[in-house]
Design a protein around this motif. Structure first.
Motif, PDB file in Angstrom:
ATOM      1  N   LYS A 132      82.817 -64.012   9.628  1.00  0.00           N
ATOM      2  CA  LYS A 132      81.470 -64.736   9.703  1.00  0.00           C
ATOM      3  C   LYS A 132      80.037 -63.838   9.486  1.00  0.00           C
ATOM      4  CE  LYS A 132      83.034 -68.709  12.589  1.00  0.00           C
ATOM      5  NZ  LYS A 132      82.738 -69.408  13.856  1.00  0.00           N
ATOM      6  N   LYS A 133      80.188 -62.889  10.014  1.00  0.00           N
ATOM      7  CA  LYS A 133      79.051 -61.816   9.972  1.00  0.00           C
ATOM      8  C   LYS A 133      78.797 -61.256   8.491  1.00  0.00           C
ATOM      9  CE  LYS A 133      79.201 -60.155  14.961  1.00  0.00           C
ATOM     10  NZ  LYS A 133      79.504 -59.026  15.453  1.00  0.00           N
ATOM     11  N   ILE A 134      80.052 -61.346   7.705  1.00  0.00           N
ATOM     12  CA  ILE A 134      79.796 -60.807   6.315  1.00  0.00           C
ATOM     13  C   ILE A 134      79.790 -61.892   5.326  1.00  0.00           C
ATOM     14  CG2 ILE A 134      81.101 -58.709   6.802  1.00  0.00           C
ATOM     15  CD1 ILE A 134      83.729 -60.127   5.438  1.00  0.00           C
ATOM     16  N   GLY A 135      79.444 -63.317   5.792  1.00  0.00           N
ATOM     17  CA  GLY A 135      78.980 -64.274   5.028  1.00  0.00           C
ATOM     18  C   GLY A 135      80.026 -65.228   4.829  1.00  0.00           C
ATOM     19  N   VAL A 136      81.115 -65.332   5.360  1.00  0.00           N
ATOM     20  CA  VAL A 136      82.273 -66.405   5.105  1.00  0.00           C
ATOM     21  C   VAL A 136      81.727 -67.757   5.731  1.00  0.00           C
ATOM     22  CG1 VAL A 136      84.687 -66.912   5.353  1.00  0.00           C
ATOM     23  CG2 VAL A 136      84.116 -64.575   4.747  1.00  0.00           C
ATOM     24  N   ASP A 137      81.981 -68.667   5.411  1.00  0.00           N
ATOM     25  CA  ASP A 137      81.664 -70.020   5.859  1.00  0.00           C
ATOM     26  C   ASP A 137      82.849 -70.669   6.845  1.00  0.00           C
ATOM     27  OD1 ASP A 137      83.165 -71.332   4.039  1.00  0.00           O
ATOM     28  OD2 ASP A 137      81.429 -71.655   2.814  1.00  0.00           O
ATOM     29  N   ASN A 138      82.453 -71.602   7.590  1.00  0.00           N
ATOM     30  CA  ASN A 138      83.514 -72.139   8.413  1.00  0.00           C
ATOM     31  C   ASN A 138      84.599 -72.897   7.411  1.00  0.00           C
ATOM     32  OD1 ASN A 138      82.456 -71.566  10.831  1.00  0.00           O
ATOM     33  ND2 ASN A 138      81.133 -73.190  11.037  1.00  0.00           N
ATOM     34  N   GLU A 139      84.288 -73.478   6.445  1.00  0.00           N
ATOM     35  CA  GLU A 139      85.116 -74.145   5.398  1.00  0.00           C
ATOM     36  C   GLU A 139      86.185 -73.494   5.064  1.00  0.00           C
ATOM     37  OE1 GLU A 139      85.302 -76.982   1.534  1.00  0.00           O
ATOM     38  OE2 GLU A 139      83.458 -76.413   2.428  1.00  0.00           O
ATOM     39  N   MET A 140      85.798 -72.178   4.498  1.00  0.00           N
ATOM     40  CA  MET A 140      86.608 -71.298   4.088  1.00  0.00           C
ATOM     41  C   MET A 140      87.823 -70.773   5.168  1.00  0.00           C
ATOM     42  SD  MET A 140      85.856 -67.969   1.774  1.00  0.00           S
ATOM     43  CE  MET A 140      85.107 -68.946   0.343  1.00  0.00           C
ATOM     44  N   ILE A 141      87.016 -70.352   6.377  1.00  0.00           N
ATOM     45  CA  ILE A 141      87.916 -69.870   7.338  1.00  0.00           C
ATOM     46  C   ILE A 141      88.885 -70.957   7.678  1.00  0.00           C
ATOM     47  CG2 ILE A 141      87.602 -69.246   9.967  1.00  0.00           C
ATOM     48  CD1 ILE A 141      84.926 -68.012   9.342  1.00  0.00           C
ATOM     49  N   ASN A 142      88.531 -72.246   8.131  1.00  0.00           N
ATOM     50  CA  ASN A 142      89.323 -73.442   8.348  1.00  0.00           C
ATOM     51  C   ASN A 142      90.447 -73.419   7.337  1.00  0.00           C
ATOM     52  OD1 ASN A 142      87.988 -73.935  10.822  1.00  0.00           O
ATOM     53  ND2 ASN A 142      86.769 -75.562   9.630  1.00  0.00           N
ATOM     54  N   LYS A 143      90.181 -73.326   6.087  1.00  0.00           N
ATOM     55  CA  LYS A 143      91.202 -73.381   5.197  1.00  0.00           C
ATOM     56  C   LYS A 143      92.133 -72.122   5.125  1.00  0.00           C
ATOM     57  CE  LYS A 143      91.552 -73.632  -0.132  1.00  0.00           C
ATOM     58  NZ  LYS A 143      91.030 -73.767  -1.409  1.00  0.00           N
ATOM     59  N   SER A 144      91.617 -70.807   5.298  1.00  0.00           N
ATOM     60  CA  SER A 144      92.656 -69.946   5.469  1.00  0.00           C
ATOM     61  C   SER A 144      93.485 -70.030   6.794  1.00  0.00           C
ATOM     62  CB  SER A 144      91.800 -68.433   5.488  1.00  0.00           C
ATOM     63  OG  SER A 144      91.252 -68.313   6.779  1.00  0.00           O
ATOM     64  N   LEU A 145      92.976 -70.823   7.971  1.00  0.00           N
ATOM     65  CA  LEU A 145      93.612 -70.761   9.108  1.00  0.00           C
ATOM     66  C   LEU A 145      94.623 -71.753   8.681  1.00  0.00           C
ATOM     67  CD1 LEU A 145      93.653 -69.967  12.055  1.00  0.00           C
ATOM     68  CD2 LEU A 145      92.247 -71.982  12.433  1.00  0.00           C
ATOM     69  N   PHE A 146      94.272 -73.048   8.011  1.00  0.00           N
ATOM     70  CA  PHE A 146      95.488 -73.928   7.800  1.00  0.00           C
ATOM     71  C   PHE A 146      96.465 -73.446   7.027  1.00  0.00           C
ATOM     72  CE2 PHE A 146      96.966 -77.454   5.191  1.00  0.00           C
ATOM     73  CZ  PHE A 146      97.186 -78.256   6.023  1.00  0.00           C
ATOM     74  N   THR A 147      95.987 -72.573   5.941  1.00  0.00           N
ATOM     75  CA  THR A 147      97.121 -71.941   5.254  1.00  0.00           C
ATOM     76  C   THR A 147      98.228 -71.010   5.840  1.00  0.00           C
ATOM     77  OG1 THR A 147      95.483 -72.057   2.943  1.00  0.00           O
ATOM     78  CG2 THR A 147      97.539 -70.611   2.843  1.00  0.00           C
ATOM     79  N   GLN A 148      97.607 -70.286   6.760  1.00  0.00           N
ATOM     80  CA  GLN A 148      98.351 -69.307   7.390  1.00  0.00           C
ATOM     81  C   GLN A 148      99.105 -69.845   8.354  1.00  0.00           C
ATOM     82  OE1 GLN A 148      96.112 -65.982   9.515  1.00  0.00           O
ATOM     83  NE2 GLN A 148      97.654 -65.816  11.182  1.00  0.00           N
ATOM     84  N   ILE A 149      98.925 -71.109   9.081  1.00  0.00           N
ATOM     85  CA  ILE A 149      99.751 -71.692  10.090  1.00  0.00           C
ATOM     86  C   ILE A 149     100.732 -72.510   9.232  1.00  0.00           C
ATOM     87  CG2 ILE A 149      99.898 -73.576  11.931  1.00  0.00           C
ATOM     88  CD1 ILE A 149      96.699 -72.528  12.541  1.00  0.00           C
ATOM     89  N   GLY A 150     100.107 -73.213   8.199  1.00  0.00           N
ATOM     90  CA  GLY A 150     101.175 -73.964   7.382  1.00  0.00           C
ATOM     91  C   GLY A 150     102.151 -73.023   7.040  1.00  0.00           C
ATOM     92  N   ILE A 151     101.998 -71.868   6.260  1.00  0.00           N
ATOM     93  CA  ILE A 151     103.075 -70.973   5.809  1.00  0.00           C
ATOM     94  C   ILE A 151     103.995 -70.810   7.054  1.00  0.00           C
ATOM     95  CG2 ILE A 151     103.612 -68.734   5.050  1.00  0.00           C
ATOM     96  CD1 ILE A 151     100.816 -68.997   3.209  1.00  0.00           C
ATOM     97  N   TYR A 152     103.515 -70.207   8.173  1.00  0.00           N
ATOM     98  CA  TYR A 152     104.260 -70.214   9.397  1.00  0.00           C
ATOM     99  C   TYR A 152     105.566 -71.132   9.545  1.00  0.00           C
ATOM    100  CZ  TYR A 152     102.863 -65.625  11.078  1.00  0.00           C
ATOM    101  OH  TYR A 152     102.438 -64.312  11.126  1.00  0.00           O
ATOM    102  N   PHE A 153     104.779 -72.625   9.725  1.00  0.00           N
ATOM    103  CA  PHE A 153     105.815 -73.552   9.781  1.00  0.00           C
ATOM    104  C   PHE A 153     106.787 -74.049   8.698  1.00  0.00           C
ATOM    105  CE2 PHE A 153     103.080 -74.191  13.503  1.00  0.00           C
ATOM    106  CZ  PHE A 153     103.621 -75.052  14.132  1.00  0.00           C
ATOM    107  N   ILE A 154     106.006 -73.810   7.286  1.00  0.00           N
ATOM    108  CA  ILE A 154     106.971 -74.289   6.093  1.00  0.00           C
ATOM    109  C   ILE A 154     108.053 -73.321   5.769  1.00  0.00           C
ATOM    110  CG2 ILE A 154     106.695 -74.558   3.764  1.00  0.00           C
ATOM    111  CD1 ILE A 154     104.050 -75.645   4.015  1.00  0.00           C
ATOM    112  N   VAL A 155     108.018 -72.136   6.128  1.00  0.00           N
ATOM    113  CA  VAL A 155     108.784 -70.938   5.740  1.00  0.00           C
ATOM    114  C   VAL A 155     110.227 -71.166   6.291  1.00  0.00           C
ATOM    115  CG1 VAL A 155     109.355 -68.510   5.792  1.00  0.00           C
ATOM    116  CG2 VAL A 155     107.346 -69.370   4.859  1.00  0.00           C
TER     117      VAL A 155
END
Length: 659
Positions: free
Chosen positions: A577-600
């Motif tokens: 966040k301090k380097i300029g990443v917005d909440n939408e992108m963070i939430n998307k990356s979080l969704f992707t990371q958790i999704g991969i953990y569950f899907i694999v």
């Protein structure tokens, strides 16, 4: 003071780890509910056989519950370890303020005891309520009416649940005490900032191991698909070993393999937060490959147990009418005349016999592989007599026509050089017909016979739990001279009142001493129907019990891993966040990371299940003509609801932590 602090910690943890507590409560609830089945019998009118089946089902579930206890124990110990890890910084602050390890252990002890009491209490209350409703399901499975609806409380299930979960929490207390006493202050304060250690640092080694895992899994598939489940021998063990080892190697090498694949495409690798997400996944999967492997295998067991278990019950019920065409069947392996043996040893059956038909099975050296082509043998390798090339049963024409007359079906005539063949397994009937159409000759006792011009029929020749007559060859009576008699069967239909006839059998056949007598066995139609109901209910309960527990355990472990990791990564997301990443992108990356953990792990378990259910469908066909596709769809719905629910709850919980 310690109690107040522990209680406050639990309140705080409940907000972050609601999934953990709900899983504990649900585990207790399921455990009590399935162990209370026997107590529900007081509401139902059961025959003696159904009562015995009820008791057997309860005993089997009690045995399986020991295994389930280990699974739930693993979940609780494993999850608790993650909770301790999540709170290491908090414990470090306590120690900075002067708290000793011993006092810290006391707080953890109180917290664990409170968690155990709360989860046990709530779970037992829900279990008692759920068990009232499940009695309706039980009555339907056992095909009985509920004579009176009353509140049921199972003292045995209550004590068993408290005993098992009390033991599990005792183990948790011991683990917690050991963990807290060994920690150092510097480790507690800096633990969340440490990166996971990579098991395999060379990406090319990961790729090689990944390819080996695919080969190992493929070999396991090949063995099980080639040999089927007709014989439980060393080949089954080999297939399991290859599959299990391949699964562990798959997750051991997966992170490095994925990293290499994505790094080869710089455009996608450097897009948005893909590099950050991939590095996170690469770190965690590599160090949690054991738990990921177990999760994958548990999901595989859950899917196959649900689908095949319920499918077998359906298949059995679908053929019950064909398998109960006579009022009673008697059989023996030690005599060629069951009726005469019963009359001599136990008294006559004339008082209850309205119709009767007796036949003898003979054995020759003509086997299934001599009769069927290699393609047919390979197709039906899951059928034991075919896979083991057993001799085909032979019966006399007169015996066959006697059966047909009793079944109100057409009799046949054979010329001197002719034979006829029939069976009751639908998958093989068309193969027998093909042999008849192709004029396949058979050699019976040195006599070469050609097929008679009759259509092959499906006929069940005695009351039985399952269809097991793959093929029987009918020959003229004189052809059997010199052949070994291996089985004799007597079918009867009662005259007069059926209950009186069954009472007569119990008094004059079942209760008499059998020492020194020729072994003769008997089963009435009503007894068979009661056995069907009991076995079907037991299989259904075990399928639901094991499937639900394995599915919940798998999803809960994944959820706790991701919640713990999200908590550890809070400071990393703050830096983003301090380097300029917005909440939408963070939430998307979080969704992707958790999704991969569950899907694999789910994806590999589905691939395993496709092969497993292919073999299971062949196994189900042995029990009857039912189709498991409906139950595969039902399993998929349960999987989406439970597994998907845990995924959504994990994602929402992780978002709250990061915010």
């Amino acid at each position: 003071m310690y109690f107040k602090l522990a209680f406050r910690n639990i309140q705080k943890s409940l907000k972050d780890y609601t999934i953990y507590f709900l899983t504990l409560v649900f585990g207790v609830c399921i455990f009590y509910t399935f162990n209370s089945i026997e107590s529900q019998s007081i509401m139902m009118e059961l025959s003696d056989l159904k009562a015995n089946a009820f008791e057997l089902t309860s005993n089997i579930i009690e045995i399986v519950s020991i295994f389930i206890s280990f699974i739930l124990g693993f979940l609780i110990v494993y999850a608790n370890n993650y909770l301790i890890k999540r709170r290491k910084k908090e414990f470090g602050i306590y120690m900075t303020l002067g708290m000793e390890n011993r006092k810290l252990s006391t707080i953890i002890f109180i917290e664990t005891m409170l968690i155990g009491i709360i989860s046990l209490g709530v779970g037992l209350v829900l279990g008692v309520l759920l068990s009232q409703g499940i009695s309706i399901f039980t009555a339907k499975l056992f095909e009985v009416n509920i004579t009176k609806f009353t509140f049921v409380f199972s003292k045995a299930a209550f004590v068993r649940t408290i005993g098992n979960f009390g033991l599990i929490y005792l183990v948790v207390l011991i683990f917690n005490s050991i963990t807290i006493r060994k920690v150092k202050l510097i480790d507690l304060l800096n633990d969340s900032k440490k990166n996971e250690k990579l098991r395999v640092k060379n990406i090319w080694i990961s790729i090689i191991v990944f390819l080996i895992s695919i080969i190992s899994i493929g070999e396991g598939y090949h063995i099980i698909l080639k040999n089927g489940l007709a014989v439980m021998d060393s080949t089954i063990v080999k297939a399991i070993i290859f599959g299990a080892v391949g699964t562990f190697l798959f997750f051991f090498s997966l992170s490095g393999f994925l990293l290499k694949i994505f790094q080869s495409n710089k455009k996608n690798y450097l897009k948005n937060l893909n590099m950050f997400v991939l590095r996170q996944i690469n770190s965690k999967i590599n160090t949690t490959f054991i738990s990921m492997s177990f999760i994958c295998l548990m999901l595989f067991v859950a899917i196959c147990t649900f689908s095949a278990g319920l499918g077998i019950t359906k298949a059995m019920n679908s053929d019950v009418e064909d398998l109960t065409q006579f009022d009673a069947s008697f059989w023996s392996y030690d005599t060629e005349d069951v009726l005469n043996t019963i009359n001599e040893q136990y008294g006559g059956l004339d008082e209850i016999i309205g119709e009767k038909s007796q036949y003898t099975n003979y054995e020759s050296d003509f086997t299934y592989k001599k009769f069927f082509s290699k393609e047919v043998v390979e197709k039906n390798k899951n059928l034991y007599p075919i896979s083991q090339d057993r001799p085909i049963s032979i019966i006399k024409l007169s015996d066959f026509n006697s059966l047909m007359k009793m079944l109100n079906r057409d009799e046949i005539n054979l010329k001197e050089d002719e034979y006829y063949a029939f069976g009751d397994v639908s998958e093989v009937i068309k193969d027998i017909q093909e042999n008849i159409n192709n004029n396949v000759e058979v050699d019976i006792n040195g006599t070469i016979l050609v097929p008679a011009n009759y259509k092959v029929i499906s006929a069940t020749t005695y009351d039985s739990m399952m269809k097991n007559n793959i093929c029987t060859i009918v020959v003229n009576d004189e052809v059997t001279d010199g052949l070994k008699a291996v089985f004799c069967n007597l079918n009867i239909n009662f005259k007069g009142d059926i209950k009186e006839a069954e009472k007569y059998l119990n008094e004059n056949f079942r209760t008499q001493e059998r020492d020194g007598k020729v072994a003769v066995y008997g089963l009435t139609k009503n007894e068979l129907l009661d056995n069907y109901v009991g076995i079907g209910a037991m299989i259904s309960y075990l399928a639901i019990y094991i499937g639900i527990v394995f599915l919940i355990t798998s999803a809960a472990v994944l959820a706790l891993q991701q919640l713990s990791e999200s908590a550890d990564n809070v400071y990393r997301y703050r830096m983003l966040k301090k380097i300029g990443v917005d909440n939408e992108m963070i939430n998307k990356s979080l969704f992707t990371q958790i999704g991969i953990y569950f899907i694999v792990p789910l994806s590999l378990s589905i691939v395993h299940s496709i092969v497993g259910l292919k073999v299971a469908s062949d196994l189900v066909s042995i029990f009857g003509s039912g189709n498991i596709q409906y139950y595969i769809l039902f399993t998929a719905i349960v999987l989406v609801v439970v597994y998907g629910g845990y995924f959504i709850a994990t994602y929402n919980g992780a978002k709250k932590m990061i915010k």
